[in-house]
Design an enzyme around this catalytic site. Structure first.
Site, mmCIF file in Angstrom:
data_model
loop_
_atom_site.group_PDB
_atom_site.id
_atom_site.type_symbol
_atom_site.label_atom_id
_atom_site.label_comp_id
_atom_site.label_asym_id
_atom_site.label_seq_id
_atom_site.Cartn_x
_atom_site.Cartn_y
_atom_site.Cartn_z
ATOM 1 N N LEU A 273 0.549 -1.205 -0.334
ATOM 2 C CA LEU A 273 -0.047 0.280 -0.038
ATOM 3 C C LEU A 273 1.228 1.548 -0.087
ATOM 4 O O LEU A 273 0.430 2.986 0.116
ATOM 5 C CB LEU A 273 -1.229 -0.488 1.393
ATOM 6 C CG LEU A 273 -1.868 -1.750 1.409
ATOM 7 C CD1 LEU A 273 -3.008 -0.889 2.147
ATOM 8 C CD2 LEU A 273 -3.322 -1.016 -0.287
ATOM 9 N N ARG A 274 2.301 1.036 0.373
ATOM 10 C CA ARG A 274 2.781 2.639 0.346
ATOM 11 C C ARG A 274 2.495 2.795 -1.510
ATOM 12 O O ARG A 274 2.911 4.709 -1.304
ATOM 13 C CB ARG A 274 4.488 1.839 0.492
ATOM 14 C CG ARG A 274 5.322 2.973 0.183
ATOM 15 C CD ARG A 274 6.701 2.910 0.979
ATOM 16 N NE ARG A 274 6.765 1.915 1.673
ATOM 17 C CZ ARG A 274 7.005 1.263 3.058
ATOM 18 N NH1 ARG A 274 7.249 0.489 1.712
ATOM 19 N NH2 ARG A 274 7.116 1.079 4.088
ATOM 20 N N GLY A 275 3.020 2.578 -2.247
ATOM 21 C CA GLY A 275 1.645 2.909 -3.413
ATOM 22 C C GLY A 275 1.425 3.875 -3.666
ATOM 23 O O GLY A 275 1.251 5.060 -4.074
#
Length: 675
Positions: A273-275
């Site tokens: 989910l960092r993107g």
């Protein structure tokens, strides 16, 4: 020293925009700049500080604490007062060869032993707090320094632990790294920590290249006068950054935009989910950069181009074009924009710090400013002009210089077994063989002048001082001898001549090499490939960890023709010698896959035997994998004779199987360790 003005750089609008957004919102996570040499990567990063608004710090604090919210755990908390000073934003450069103490800081043992107080000397991470940390050639950074950066980037704090003493301080910075992809890939964990990534290439437009030359020569002739010409543009850019920073907290991120970002990242096959978070933060920063208080679909489009391409889930050997194009996904998942009066929300010009183009700059093409540089022609020297291939017989030796050659690509790579040298040596830091390295578990304390000692051992120093009544003297200082993992070099010398017979064997050899290269990429190793066939030996792959480039080159290696064995032996030794000059602690192993024939010119076999006799006196370990067909009515035994001359292990191949090659290397490295 006067730096080249940020606004004077020609043609790198994407890079200028990415750097600007990263300093507007440091939570984005920094910028990775990938590109060929000579594309103003370092020039632009160093010029960025001249357009950044100054920062306020607690006077006398070595860690640049914010007066509005000073760090309670700061090592200089005792000297914090009400005094405030303003200074320029710091740009701290981290050298690739820096020591761990230089990066994270060090402890003064003499004060610790004498007074019992912890005396901490800040490192580069402390200096970079609330500023920029710049790493040139970040892909060449040693693993132990990468680990330190990963910890600081994840926690926003740096921790120094030596024996039973621990010091922690704030270390929130904008990480900027530059690299040339031809020199190797970036460690995946560190790549993921860069919020934005920009690929830069030199313009192919003559007018733009001319303008670059003019500006650079004018700067070199009179740096002060040149900088003054762009002081106005730099000042405007500095004001714009300050306004965007002030507006950032007021920017609204509507739910429909969040849905667009999440849908886009899922469709683009982004890991984790960092993107999603980085894309959202970048979109907010871009809206503030444009003077808007509501994020729009266009902000998401700009953010996705910078934040997502390097996050796509892909095997290192997968094609770059295997998934749906990002632009198509952006068009597919773009929400419908409500109609608005254009006069209600004026948008400043976008596309980089320069806004409108200056005179002398041509229109940029997608190849000049896009995030993916054009691919160079990677055909092998013997490739047909149209890129086609020619058939070759399945067996027999083709002795003509004009012999037809064919190409056989490697098969699907697989997980390779661990290859390691059991003997403990002094090698470069890696993840393969056991060695005395700069990082690893502590073995024992050694005197200060020990050539393999690293850092300082607090326990060893205290024990040495205790023997003399706890009075610390210089001769009591001890270093730590550490045992960790080293990286190795495996050189494959592959016979691709007509005498090797069926192309199935060549394919299996290439598959094994590609699989070992993938393992080397994961273990921070190096692999080189020398092929020989036709009238020459070719270093198809110099020592590298760049798996994409390696796989493409291996797929282009042709098969068929004569067998220049002597040239192959010499080429392999030259690869080892060059790598030893660059990496004297990296231990090599050469694996020669051949049937022992030499058919390139008169007396070819005799020349090969003479070269083998000479190489057998060197200290490079060799393995000869005998590719002669065991079913042949008459067997020549040339590979076995060659192994004896090289002082190498001779192993019958039978059929070149991937498992066979892996076991050969493993068994030979074990034999070296036992020697």
């Amino acid at each position: 020293m006067t730096t080249f003005p940020f606004s004077a750089v020609v043609g790198q609008d994407d890079l200028g925009l990415a750097l600007s957004l990263a300093v507007v919102s440091p939570a984005i996570g920094g910028v990775l700049v990938r590109g060929e040499k000579g594309t103003a990567k370092s020039t632009m990063v160093r010029g960025l500080t001249s357009v950044l608004p100054p920062v306020s710090v607690v006077a006398g604090c070595r860690f640049s604490c914010d007066p509005a919210a000073p760090d309670a755990a700061c090592p200089d908390a005792a000297v914090h007062g009400s005094a405030v000073e303003t200074r320029p934003v710091a740009l701290v450069e981290l050298p690739v060869g820096a020591t761990e103490d230089r990066v994270v800081g060090s402890l003064h043992l003499d004060k610790l032993v004498g007074s019992g107080q912890v005396a901490f000397e800040p490192g580069l991470l402390a200096r970079a707090h609330r500023g920029l940390l710049y790493v040139d050639e970040v892909n060449l950074l040693p693993d132990h320094l990468v680990d330190s950066l990963l910890d600081a980037a994840a926690m926003g704090r740096a921790r120094v632990e030596r024996e039973a003493v621990s010091v922690t301080h704030a270390a929130a910075f904008v990480l900027v790294g530059t690299m040339n992809p031809e020199e190797g890939e970036l460690r995946p964990q560190l790549l993921d920590r860069f919020g934005l990534a920009v690929d830069v290439v030199a313009s192919r437009e003559p007018s733009e290249r001319v303008e670059v030359i003019r500006r650079r020569m004018a700067f070199e002739a009179d740096p002060t006068a040149f900088a003054s010409r762009y002081s106005g543009a730099d000042s405007e850019l500095s004001d714009r950054i300050a306004k965007a920073q002030a507006l950032l907290g007021s920017v609204e991120l509507p739910d429909e935009i969040l849905v667009q970002i999440a849908t886009l990242c899922a469709a683009y096959d982004v890991d984790g989910l960092r993107g999603d978070l980085v894309t959202a933060r970048t979109a907010v920063a871009h809206a503030a950069w444009c003077g808007r208080t509501v994020v729009t679909a266009e902000d998401v489009r700009v953010a996705a181009r910078l934040a997502l391409p390097h996050r796509r889930r892909r095997n290192p050997f997968d094609s770059h074009d295997q998934s749906q194009d990002l632009e198509e996904l952006l068009d597919e998942h773009a929400p419908e924009e409500p109609e608005t009066d254009p006069d209600d929300d004026p948008t400043p010009p976008e596309g980089g710090p320069e806004g409108d183009r200056t005179e002398g700059q041509g229109e940029q093409t997608d190849a000049e400013t896009g995030l993916v540089p054009p691919q160079a022609d990677s055909r092998a020297p013997d490739a047909a002009p149209d890129g086609g291939t020619s058939p070759v017989s399945a067996g027999g030796d083709l002795s003509s210089d004009a012999a037809e050659r064919t190409r056989e690509s490697a098969g699907q790579p697989y997980k390779a077994r661990l290859i390691q040298v059991d003997r403990v040596g002094q090698g470069v830091t890696g993840k393969r063989s056991t060695a005395i390295t700069t990082v690893g578990r502590h073995l024992r304390a050694v005197p200060l002048d020990h050539p393999q000692g690293q850092g300082l051992s607090v326990t060893g120093t205290l024990l040495a001082a205790a023997r003399d009544g706890m009075e610390l003297k210089p001769e009591h200082l001890r270093r730590s001898l550490r045992e960790g993992k080293e990286g190795n070099l495996v050189v494959f010398v592959v016979d691709t001549s007509g005498s090797m017979g069926a192309t199935k064997r060549v394919k299996e050899i290439k598959t094994a090499v590609v699989s070992l290269l993938l393992d080397a990429y994961q273990r921070r190793d190096k692999v080189a490939v020398v092929t020989f066939g036709g009238d020459r030996a070719t270093v198809a792959l110099e020592p590298t960890t760049s798996v994409d480039r390696a796989e493409r080159m291996l797929g282009e290696v042709p098969t068929g023709g004569r067998t220049p064995l002597a040239e192959a032996l010499v080429s392999a030794e030259q690869v080892v010698r060059r790598e030893r000059a660059r990496d004297p602690q990296r231990r090599p192993l050469v694996v020669l896959v051949t049937d022992g024939r030499a058919t390139s010119g008169k007396g070819a076999l005799g020349r090969a035997q003479q070269v083998a006799d000479v190489l057998g006196t060197h200290d490079t370990p060799w393995v000869v994998v005998d590719a002669e067909d065991p079913r042949a009515v008459v067997r020549l035994g040339l590979a076995q004779d060659l192994a004896a001359r090289l002082g190498a292990e001779h192993l019958a191949l039978g059929e070149v199987a991937a498992a066979t090659l892996k076991n050969i290397v493993r068994d030979q490295t074990n034999r070296i360790g036992a020697a």
